[in-house]
Design an enzyme around this catalytic site. Structure first.
Site, PDB file in Angstrom:
ATOM      1  N   ASN A 116       0.829  -1.215   0.000  1.00 39.18           N
ATOM      2  CA  ASN A 116       0.000   0.000   0.000  1.00 39.18           C
ATOM      3  C   ASN A 116       0.863   1.266   0.000  1.00 39.18           C
ATOM      4  O   ASN A 116       0.607   2.210   0.737  1.00 39.18           O
ATOM      5  CB  ASN A 116      -0.927  -0.012   1.216  1.00 39.18           C
ATOM      6  CG  ASN A 116      -2.210   0.744   0.971  1.00 39.18           C
ATOM      7  OD1 ASN A 116      -2.687   0.795  -0.166  1.00 39.18           O
ATOM      8  ND2 ASN A 116      -2.768   1.323   1.997  1.00 39.18           N
ATOM      9  N   ARG A 121       8.262   6.556  -2.757  1.00 35.68           N
ATOM     10  CA  ARG A 121       8.327   6.569  -1.298  1.00 35.68           C
ATOM     11  C   ARG A 121       9.039   5.336  -0.742  1.00 35.68           C
ATOM     12  O   ARG A 121       9.735   5.412   0.265  1.00 35.68           O
ATOM     13  CB  ARG A 121       6.913   6.669  -0.706  1.00 35.68           C
ATOM     14  CG  ARG A 121       6.790   7.805   0.305  1.00 35.68           C
ATOM     15  CD  ARG A 121       5.367   7.997   0.755  1.00 35.68           C
ATOM     16  NE  ARG A 121       4.941   6.949   1.653  1.00 35.68           N
ATOM     17  CZ  ARG A 121       5.247   6.896   2.950  1.00 35.68           C
ATOM     18  NH1 ARG A 121       5.977   7.847   3.483  1.00 35.68           N
ATOM     19  NH2 ARG A 121       4.818   5.930   3.702  1.00 35.68           N
ATOM     20  N   ARG A 169       4.049  -0.199   8.711  1.00 41.41           N
ATOM     21  CA  ARG A 169       4.935  -1.298   8.298  1.00 41.41           C
ATOM     22  C   ARG A 169       6.124  -1.453   9.243  1.00 41.41           C
ATOM     23  O   ARG A 169       6.867  -2.428   9.149  1.00 41.41           O
ATOM     24  CB  ARG A 169       5.421  -1.067   6.882  1.00 41.41           C
ATOM     25  CG  ARG A 169       4.284  -0.755   5.906  1.00 41.41           C
ATOM     26  CD  ARG A 169       4.790  -0.165   4.602  1.00 41.41           C
ATOM     27  NE  ARG A 169       3.730   0.448   3.827  1.00 41.41           N
ATOM     28  CZ  ARG A 169       3.328   1.696   3.964  1.00 41.41           C
ATOM     29  NH1 ARG A 169       3.908   2.481   4.876  1.00 41.41           N
ATOM     30  NH2 ARG A 169       2.350   2.187   3.219  1.00 41.41           N
ATOM     31  N   LYS A 209       1.211 -11.355  -2.317  1.00 40.02           N
ATOM     32  CA  LYS A 209       1.849 -10.484  -3.311  1.00 40.02           C
ATOM     33  C   LYS A 209       3.332 -10.259  -3.005  1.00 40.02           C
ATOM     34  O   LYS A 209       4.191 -10.360  -3.874  1.00 40.02           O
ATOM     35  CB  LYS A 209       1.092  -9.156  -3.382  1.00 40.02           C
ATOM     36  CG  LYS A 209       1.881  -7.933  -3.792  1.00 40.02           C
ATOM     37  CD  LYS A 209       2.401  -7.987  -5.206  1.00 40.02           C
ATOM     38  CE  LYS A 209       2.972  -6.648  -5.665  1.00 40.02           C
ATOM     39  NZ  LYS A 209       4.145  -6.204  -4.940  1.00 40.02           N
ATOM     40  N   PRO A 226       3.333 -11.834  -9.498  1.00 44.13           N
ATOM     41  CA  PRO A 226       2.794 -10.911  -8.495  1.00 44.13           C
ATOM     42  C   PRO A 226       1.642 -10.080  -9.067  1.00 44.13           C
ATOM     43  O   PRO A 226       1.771  -9.513 -10.151  1.00 44.13           O
ATOM     44  CB  PRO A 226       3.989 -10.003  -8.167  1.00 44.13           C
ATOM     45  CG  PRO A 226       5.200 -10.753  -8.631  1.00 44.13           C
ATOM     46  CD  PRO A 226       4.755 -11.601  -9.771  1.00 44.13           C
ATOM     47  N   ASP A 228      -0.521  -6.867  -8.331  1.00 45.82           N
ATOM     48  CA  ASP A 228      -0.686  -5.645  -7.553  1.00 45.82           C
ATOM     49  C   ASP A 228      -1.777  -4.802  -8.218  1.00 45.82           C
ATOM     50  O   ASP A 228      -2.497  -5.282  -9.081  1.00 45.82           O
ATOM     51  CB  ASP A 228       0.632  -4.877  -7.492  1.00 45.82           C
ATOM     52  CG  ASP A 228       0.977  -4.271  -8.838  1.00 45.82           C
ATOM     53  OD1 ASP A 228       0.546  -4.823  -9.863  1.00 45.82           O
ATOM     54  OD2 ASP A 228       1.646  -3.233  -8.881  1.00 45.82           O
TER      55      ASP A 228
END
Length: 281
Positions: A116, A121, A169, A209, A226, A228
């Site tokens: 997310n 970033r 996280r 993922k 994967p 996403d």
DNA sequence: TACCAGGTCTGAC
DNA sequence: GTCAGACATGGT
């Protein structure tokens, strides 16, 4: 320093670095400096060749890192002839992509931060972690920071990673570091893919993922696909798919492409992201 | 302001 | 087993 060069058609620095499999590189003097663990190399374009320069002792490491022994013309050919126009277009646009063989620990921590989150970033957060805890090294006279080992990461707690901006996280980084400081992620490489996937899924913050990304970008299990938000968009809007569950979408693609799935996933990911975003950091 | 980004976890059915 | 909501942060 050791220099070697390769056909740029199937090894393009920008394509390979800009498709979100690694977050540790920077533009430099018309090319790139790429960092992996505690090593660095430089990539740039010379005519139709991609030139790789690194310490002589790191030559074999980066040859493996960039997967240089593999025949990507054959892989790309499979995507071009798969019968799905969107996939063929994506492969044409991204044939210079290579699937990296990255350090397992570094890949796990990187993709723990990816959930997310967006690529600029993620790069920023990894840069902060390296600057805070990584060993200071130099390449071509410029200083840089190694990616810290799990033992080093485990010395800090959740609060530290939160203060660096990792958000929710932070607890995953701290908890996974404590586990990986005790067992070797490199050692996992001996496991067959399904057992390896289970092992990764047992780590805090690792879901399907992230496990697929680590399987693909660190352990080169190319049957991983994967899924996403970008891949999901392509699935729905370009291929007319109706499944909602990402695990099922991943299984659909895996059935379609088999062992070529991981490569094709990267062609699609980069193509879709490029055309929907004007620029990226 | 609301939505999005390389999702995962938790708790309710 | 499936599903909604929560979760940090910064950019558009």
């Amino acid at each position: 320093m050791f220099e070697s060069d390769f056909d740029a058609k199937y090894f393009d620095a920008a394509s390979t670095l800009d498709c979100g499999q690694t977050f540790r590189f920077e533009a430099s003097r018309g090319g790139y400096i790429v960092y992996s663990g505690g090593r660095a190399c430089r990539l740039w374009r010379r005519g139709e060749r991609t030139v790789l320069r690194c310490e002589e002792a790191d030559d074999a490491y980066f040859a493996h890192y960039f997967d240089l022994a593999r025949d990507y013309a054959e892989i790309c050919g499979r995507a071009l002839s798969c019968g799905i126009p969107f996939v063929a277009e994506a492969a044409r646009a991204g044939k210079g992509i290579r699937i990296l063989n990255q350090d397992a620990e570094e890949t796990i921590f990187s993709f723990l931060l990816s959930q997310n989150n967006n690529i600029p970033r993620i790069r920023m957060l990894i840069g902060r972690i390296c600057a805070a805890l990584g060993e200071e090294l130099s390449f071509e006279g410029e200083r840089y920071f190694a990616f810290p080992r799990a033992e080093k990461l485990a010395q800090k707690g959740e609060g530290f990673y939160f203060s660096l901006g990792c958000g929710y996280r932070a607890k995953y980084i701290a908890a996974a570091a404590r586990i990986l400081a005790e067992e070797s992620a490199e050692g996992y490489a001996a496991l067959p893919t399904e057992q390896l996937r289970e092992k990764l899924l047992s780590l805090p913050g690792v879901g399907p993922k992230v496990a697929d990304c680590v399987l693909l970008f660190a352990y080169h299990r190319t049957e991983s696909f994967p899924v996403d938000t970008w891949i999901e968009k392509v699935y729905r809007e370009e291929l007319g798919g109706t499944l909602k569950d990402r695990k099922k979408i991943a299984a659909y693609f895996a059935g379609l492409f088999g062992e070529a799935g991981g490569y094709i996933q990267q062609y699609i990911f980069r193509y879709e992201r490029e055309r929907r975003t004007k620029w990226q950091g």
